[in-house]
Design a protein around this motif. Sequence first.
Motif, PDB file in Angstrom:
ATOM      1  N   GLY B  30     -46.097  23.330  21.907  1.00  0.00           N
ATOM      2  CA  GLY B  30     -46.534  22.150  21.155  1.00  0.00           C
ATOM      3  C   GLY B  30     -45.761  21.939  19.872  1.00  0.00           C
ATOM      4  O   GLY B  30     -46.277  21.395  18.908  1.00  0.00           O
ATOM      5  N   ARG B 183     -50.719  26.310  20.853  1.00  0.00           N
ATOM      6  CA  ARG B 183     -50.594  24.868  21.051  1.00  0.00           C
ATOM      7  C   ARG B 183     -51.964  24.196  21.006  1.00  0.00           C
ATOM      8  O   ARG B 183     -52.124  23.140  20.408  1.00  0.00           O
ATOM      9  CB  ARG B 183     -49.936  24.625  22.413  1.00  0.00           C
ATOM     10  CG  ARG B 183     -49.776  23.164  22.768  1.00  0.00           C
ATOM     11  CD  ARG B 183     -49.282  23.011  24.187  1.00  0.00           C
ATOM     12  NE  ARG B 183     -50.306  23.418  25.143  1.00  0.00           N
ATOM     13  CZ  ARG B 183     -50.106  23.552  26.443  1.00  0.00           C
ATOM     14  NH1 ARG B 183     -48.908  23.355  26.941  1.00  0.00           N
ATOM     15  NH2 ARG B 183     -51.070  23.915  27.240  1.00  0.00           N
ATOM     16  N   ILE B 243     -41.543  14.748  29.586  1.00  0.00           N
ATOM     17  CA  ILE B 243     -42.927  14.285  29.694  1.00  0.00           C
ATOM     18  C   ILE B 243     -43.167  13.616  31.041  1.00  0.00           C
ATOM     19  O   ILE B 243     -44.218  13.795  31.656  1.00  0.00           O
ATOM     20  CB  ILE B 243     -43.254  13.354  28.507  1.00  0.00           C
ATOM     21  CG1 ILE B 243     -43.378  14.210  27.251  1.00  0.00           C
ATOM     22  CG2 ILE B 243     -44.539  12.590  28.749  1.00  0.00           C
ATOM     23  CD1 ILE B 243     -43.438  13.444  25.981  1.00  0.00           C
ATOM     24  N   LEU B 292     -41.960   5.897  28.992  1.00  0.00           N
ATOM     25  CA  LEU B 292     -42.557   7.078  28.366  1.00  0.00           C
ATOM     26  C   LEU B 292     -43.964   6.773  27.858  1.00  0.00           C
ATOM     27  O   LEU B 292     -44.905   7.533  28.098  1.00  0.00           O
ATOM     28  CB  LEU B 292     -41.687   7.558  27.206  1.00  0.00           C
ATOM     29  CG  LEU B 292     -42.303   8.746  26.494  1.00  0.00           C
ATOM     30  CD1 LEU B 292     -42.126   9.993  27.324  1.00  0.00           C
ATOM     31  CD2 LEU B 292     -41.741   8.934  25.132  1.00  0.00           C
ATOM     32  N   ILE B 293     -44.116   5.650  27.169  1.00  0.00           N
ATOM     33  CA  ILE B 293     -45.431   5.321  26.602  1.00  0.00           C
ATOM     34  C   ILE B 293     -46.437   5.081  27.733  1.00  0.00           C
ATOM     35  O   ILE B 293     -47.578   5.542  27.671  1.00  0.00           O
ATOM     36  CB  ILE B 293     -45.315   4.102  25.662  1.00  0.00           C
ATOM     37  CG1 ILE B 293     -44.548   4.513  24.410  1.00  0.00           C
ATOM     38  CG2 ILE B 293     -46.689   3.579  25.283  1.00  0.00           C
ATOM     39  CD1 ILE B 293     -44.299   3.401  23.440  1.00  0.00           C
ATOM     40  N   LEU B 296     -47.411   8.444  29.161  1.00  0.00           N
ATOM     41  CA  LEU B 296     -48.310   9.169  28.249  1.00  0.00           C
ATOM     42  C   LEU B 296     -49.708   8.566  28.270  1.00  0.00           C
ATOM     43  O   LEU B 296     -50.709   9.261  28.102  1.00  0.00           O
ATOM     44  CB  LEU B 296     -47.765   9.119  26.822  1.00  0.00           C
ATOM     45  CG  LEU B 296     -46.731  10.173  26.473  1.00  0.00           C
ATOM     46  CD1 LEU B 296     -46.170   9.928  25.097  1.00  0.00           C
ATOM     47  CD2 LEU B 296     -47.334  11.560  26.539  1.00  0.00           C
ATOM     48  N   ARG B 297     -49.784   7.258  28.493  1.00  0.00           N
ATOM     49  CA  ARG B 297     -51.075   6.592  28.459  1.00  0.00           C
ATOM     50  C   ARG B 297     -51.852   6.813  29.766  1.00  0.00           C
ATOM     51  O   ARG B 297     -53.032   7.098  29.753  1.00  0.00           O
ATOM     52  CB  ARG B 297     -50.842   5.101  28.210  1.00  0.00           C
ATOM     53  CG  ARG B 297     -52.063   4.213  28.278  1.00  0.00           C
ATOM     54  CD  ARG B 297     -52.969   4.460  27.086  1.00  0.00           C
ATOM     55  NE  ARG B 297     -54.125   3.582  27.128  1.00  0.00           N
ATOM     56  CZ  ARG B 297     -55.148   3.751  27.959  1.00  0.00           C
ATOM     57  NH1 ARG B 297     -55.153   4.761  28.793  1.00  0.00           N
ATOM     58  NH2 ARG B 297     -56.161   2.912  27.951  1.00  0.00           N
ATOM     59  N   PRO B 300     -50.776  11.417  31.532  1.00  0.00           N
ATOM     60  CA  PRO B 300     -50.216  12.282  30.487  1.00  0.00           C
ATOM     61  C   PRO B 300     -49.691  13.614  31.001  1.00  0.00           C
ATOM     62  O   PRO B 300     -48.910  14.266  30.318  1.00  0.00           O
ATOM     63  CB  PRO B 300     -51.390  12.474  29.516  1.00  0.00           C
ATOM     64  CG  PRO B 300     -52.590  12.011  30.236  1.00  0.00           C
ATOM     65  CD  PRO B 300     -52.151  11.044  31.280  1.00  0.00           C
ATOM     66  N   GLY B 317     -62.358  12.207  28.704  1.00  0.00           N
ATOM     67  CA  GLY B 317     -61.714  11.118  27.994  1.00  0.00           C
ATOM     68  C   GLY B 317     -60.563  11.595  27.129  1.00  0.00           C
ATOM     69  O   GLY B 317     -59.989  10.823  26.380  1.00  0.00           O
ATOM     70  N   GLU B 318     -60.206  12.856  27.227  1.00  0.00           N
ATOM     71  CA  GLU B 318     -59.048  13.352  26.500  1.00  0.00           C
ATOM     72  C   GLU B 318     -57.781  12.745  27.077  1.00  0.00           C
ATOM     73  O   GLU B 318     -57.681  12.509  28.268  1.00  0.00           O
ATOM     74  CB  GLU B 318     -58.959  14.867  26.643  1.00  0.00           C
ATOM     75  CG  GLU B 318     -59.852  15.626  25.709  1.00  0.00           C
ATOM     76  CD  GLU B 318     -59.203  15.850  24.379  1.00  0.00           C
ATOM     77  OE1 GLU B 318     -59.902  16.236  23.445  1.00  0.00           O
ATOM     78  OE2 GLU B 318     -57.993  15.628  24.286  1.00  0.00           O
ATOM     79  N   ALA B 319     -56.829  12.485  26.192  1.00  0.00           N
ATOM     80  CA  ALA B 319     -55.595  11.874  26.679  1.00  0.00           C
ATOM     81  C   ALA B 319     -54.812  12.848  27.529  1.00  0.00           C
ATOM     82  O   ALA B 319     -54.156  12.467  28.479  1.00  0.00           O
ATOM     83  CB  ALA B 319     -54.753  11.423  25.503  1.00  0.00           C
ATOM     84  N   LYS B 320     -54.880  14.103  27.170  1.00  0.00           N
ATOM     85  CA  LYS B 320     -54.127  15.104  27.890  1.00  0.00           C
ATOM     86  C   LYS B 320     -54.952  15.549  29.096  1.00  0.00           C
ATOM     87  O   LYS B 320     -56.181  15.495  29.087  1.00  0.00           O
ATOM     88  CB  LYS B 320     -53.908  16.282  26.927  1.00  0.00           C
ATOM     89  CG  LYS B 320     -52.729  17.150  27.251  1.00  0.00           C
ATOM     90  CD  LYS B 320     -51.420  16.609  26.792  1.00  0.00           C
ATOM     91  CE  LYS B 320     -50.368  17.662  27.143  1.00  0.00           C
ATOM     92  NZ  LYS B 320     -49.212  17.134  27.733  1.00  0.00           N
ATOM     93  N   GLU B 323     -56.344  21.119  29.705  1.00  0.00           N
ATOM     94  CA  GLU B 323     -55.274  22.073  29.456  1.00  0.00           C
ATOM     95  C   GLU B 323     -55.687  23.468  29.898  1.00  0.00           C
ATOM     96  O   GLU B 323     -56.779  23.916  29.572  1.00  0.00           O
ATOM     97  CB  GLU B 323     -54.959  22.125  27.964  1.00  0.00           C
ATOM     98  CG  GLU B 323     -54.459  20.837  27.399  1.00  0.00           C
ATOM     99  CD  GLU B 323     -53.029  20.562  27.802  1.00  0.00           C
ATOM    100  OE1 GLU B 323     -52.586  19.440  27.601  1.00  0.00           O
ATOM    101  OE2 GLU B 323     -52.381  21.485  28.330  1.00  0.00           O
TER     102      GLU B 323
END
Lengths: 291, 329
Positions: B30, B183, B243, B292-293, B296-297, B300, B317-320, B323
């Motif tokens: 990270g 990270r 990414i 890329l955007i 990521l949206r 991710p 609801g986490e963007a990632k 993990e």
Amino acid sequence: MHLLFESIGFGLVTASVIALAAVGLSLQVSVTNYINFAYGDFMTFGAYVAYSVGAAGVNFFLAAAVGGAVTGLLGLAANLAVFRSFIERKARLITLLVVTLGVSLILQNAIVVIWGTGAYRYPIRMGNALHLGPFILTPGAIILILLAALLMFGLHLFLQYTRFGKAFRAVSNNNDLALASGIDVNRVVNWTWVVSGFFAGIAGVGLVLETNTLRPVVGFNELFLVFAAIIMGGIGRPYGAMLGALAIGLATEVSGMFVDSAYKSAIAFGILVAVLVLRPQGIFASRGRTD
Amino acid sequence: MFFFFLDLLALGCINAILVLGLNLEYGYAGILNFTYYTFAAIGAYVTAVTTMGKPPPYLGNESYILQWTLPWPVGLLLGGVAAMILGLIMVFVAVRRLRSDYLAIVSISVGLIVWEIVTNDVHLFNGSNGVFGVPPITGSLPISEAGYTAVIFAVSFACLAFFWWVARRIFRSPFGRVLRAVREDEILAASYGKSVFGAQLWIVLIGSFMAGVAGGLLIDYVSAFNPAGFLPVETFVLLAALIIGGSGNFNGSIIGAFLIIELLLEVSRFVPDFGRPDLVGAVRAILIGVVLIVVLRYRPGGLMPESGIRLYRKKKGEAKQPEPAKEAP
């Protein structure tokens, strides 16, 4: 001795441009809590818009104001179209930073598509140098310094004495608490982007006036001087950012007396390093408050 | 046609090493290094000046430091070591607060400064003209252009295979778990007695070394390098490849490198331009930024999301993607 005062004069011009940019970025960071790496390109964009409006025969001050206003709208658009959806999904900070860099890449190249890669100059002249006591400044430079000071004073009045300014400060201090006291946080964030974009646009125009070249990378290359200023002032503290900008502006110009001016930015970087290592919370940050 | 594919493979391997190295820093730990390609540039320059000796007089005025004539593998290693030294400087500058935004600022600043110094100081690496005329690693052997590309491909592939193995080992080792813990939550990692700074320092050193070697391979292949070759956009292409391929996944990095860089950059060079030479590059860069955007949206995790044992799940609801993170035993 003469040279010193001359350098200080130039330093004040540089400082006022950096200060305008740093205040806008710092305000945005204090409200949104992430750094916008597209900020330098916002500056470039404002400078180009002002150039095009000015080339259409509009008075230059008006053109600069239009450049600032359009950049403000661009900031709002970037927030609504891109950043907000990431915030709503509670994206991690590192993801947001990559996204802002993505916006930077898009914007920088959109500028190339619209205006090409050639260098432009503003059609106005800064006037003949005047001797004011020990300083040597052009009338244009003096107007630039005064305007920058005026804008920052205006922002100060806005933040301190209006209801909306109070909402700004509340959101920047504690987002949740502001929300709980009935402040429309989304509206404040949107307006933050407008104000921050406006300052970026005006700073971009100032930067081009100072350096006399308009190219698609001018803002991006200036970005880390702005970072240096806001880190010195403590990230997210607009008032600290003004002082930080003054220090960086003076340091880069006065150092030109001792080293090749091609290494001006290396000097600024040296200062940034020193600040990061010795006092990472910022030189002008008050005790008891980090970030 | 055959040569074209061979060329794509060789450059693909070099790019894959770069994306793999960036993956160690960004994907594993990270650490947001916005100037990763500068490390490759330093590697390229140092490899060049330690292997090419005195500038050949028929190539015009060229000035650069060292002018050693070491064998090329040593040059590659020195390139990697030089990049590591830059990485060391960068980490130590941001030492007090290695928060991602501070480090990103420092990295962008380091990139601009290195670029400025290399461009302005002609004695260092020949200024804005850059170094050129780097001898081929095959020496004076009579070899065709395609043959040389094949040699470079073989060497790059060997390096890539080795670095892939290293990345895989790190991912599965206790060190890899510490990195992922750092990270996800630095304070948590520190409270388990793990050295956050040590982990970040080591991974930046390893990542920088890989960048330096990849840069060296690049200059051994194309024989020239100048400041126009390491503009900030280059790092961004690597980041996009990482990414989109799948940040944190050592296989995803390689997929991303071949897919994005090859497809978008190399192949599109054969698309006719629209009259303005600057337009193709700009449109391509905009496209990369948009893709890329969007990735990521909406995805991710990329094409190949990081896999591993899931010990805890982040809030919905986490963007990632959820993990994987595992404390070291």
